[in-house]
Design an enzyme around this catalytic site. Sequence first.
Site, PDB file in Angstrom:
ATOM      1  N   LEU A   1      61.755  64.052  29.535  1.00 13.81           N
ATOM      2  CA  LEU A   1      61.037  63.855  30.793  1.00 13.81           C
ATOM      3  C   LEU A   1      60.559  62.421  30.994  1.00 13.81           C
ATOM      4  CD1 LEU A   1      58.944  67.147  31.032  1.00 13.81           C
ATOM      5  CD2 LEU A   1      60.983  66.526  32.324  1.00 13.81           C
TER       6      LEU A   1
ATOM      7  N   CYS B   1      54.565  64.817  23.987  1.00 18.21           N
ATOM      8  CA  CYS B   1      54.447  65.598  25.228  1.00 18.21           C
ATOM      9  C   CYS B   1      55.087  66.977  25.102  1.00 18.21           C
ATOM     10  CB  CYS B   1      55.077  64.837  26.385  1.00 18.21           C
ATOM     11  SG  CYS B   1      54.295  63.249  26.682  1.00 18.21           S
ATOM     12  N   HIS B   2      56.288  67.028  24.545  1.00 19.65           N
ATOM     13  CA  HIS B   2      56.978  68.305  24.422  1.00 19.65           C
ATOM     14  C   HIS B   2      57.589  68.522  23.045  1.00 19.65           C
ATOM     15  CE1 HIS B   2      56.829  67.613  28.802  1.00 19.65           C
ATOM     16  NE2 HIS B   2      56.469  68.877  28.784  1.00 19.65           N
ATOM     17  N   GLY B   3      57.330  67.602  22.111  1.00 19.35           N
ATOM     18  CA  GLY B   3      57.726  67.829  20.725  1.00 19.35           C
ATOM     19  C   GLY B   3      59.138  67.432  20.348  1.00 19.35           C
TER      20      GLY B   3
END
Length: 177
Positions: A118, A141-143
């Site tokens: 992202l 943020c999302h790993g």
Amino acid sequence: MTTNDAVDEKRRDFLYIATGAVAAVGAGLACWPLIDQMNPDATVKALASIEVDLSPVELGQSITVVWRGKPVFVRHRTEEDIKAAEAVDVATLRDPQSDKDRVQKPEWLVMVGICTHLGCIPKGQKVGDDRGDYNGWFCPCHGSHYDTAGRIRKGPAPLNLVVPPYEFLTDEKIKIG
């Protein structure tokens, strides 16, 4: 009279061609400033490439430079980093790329520091940062976890960190872009 008629026709044809040529050149000259103003200005051209001095970067250290408004990570990799990157079975990777395909010199890794999931900026540049499960970069943020070659190993990111176009000008200087 037939002689004068023939001369008048040749003269008329010449005048038509000459008038058309002058009109075409005039239209081109009138349009040139409009076309030329669409070229990028000097500030945009200056951002197209940057030169980076690698001499102050210690072994194991990473720096971040800005190229075209994006962070570019430059890491002086240790022997352990290089061995870990080369030991990975490329067939097991989500975005298969060997370490040799991502670097020009094994000790220097250059890549755009933007997560391919992202667009976040992964951690791992500073001492003490969480470098993830593969000692490379970690996007909190999302790993997403990246290895020492910037390849995606775990998490939602679909692709490896992007390697920008770059070249070595000398052993201690690179040009990105």
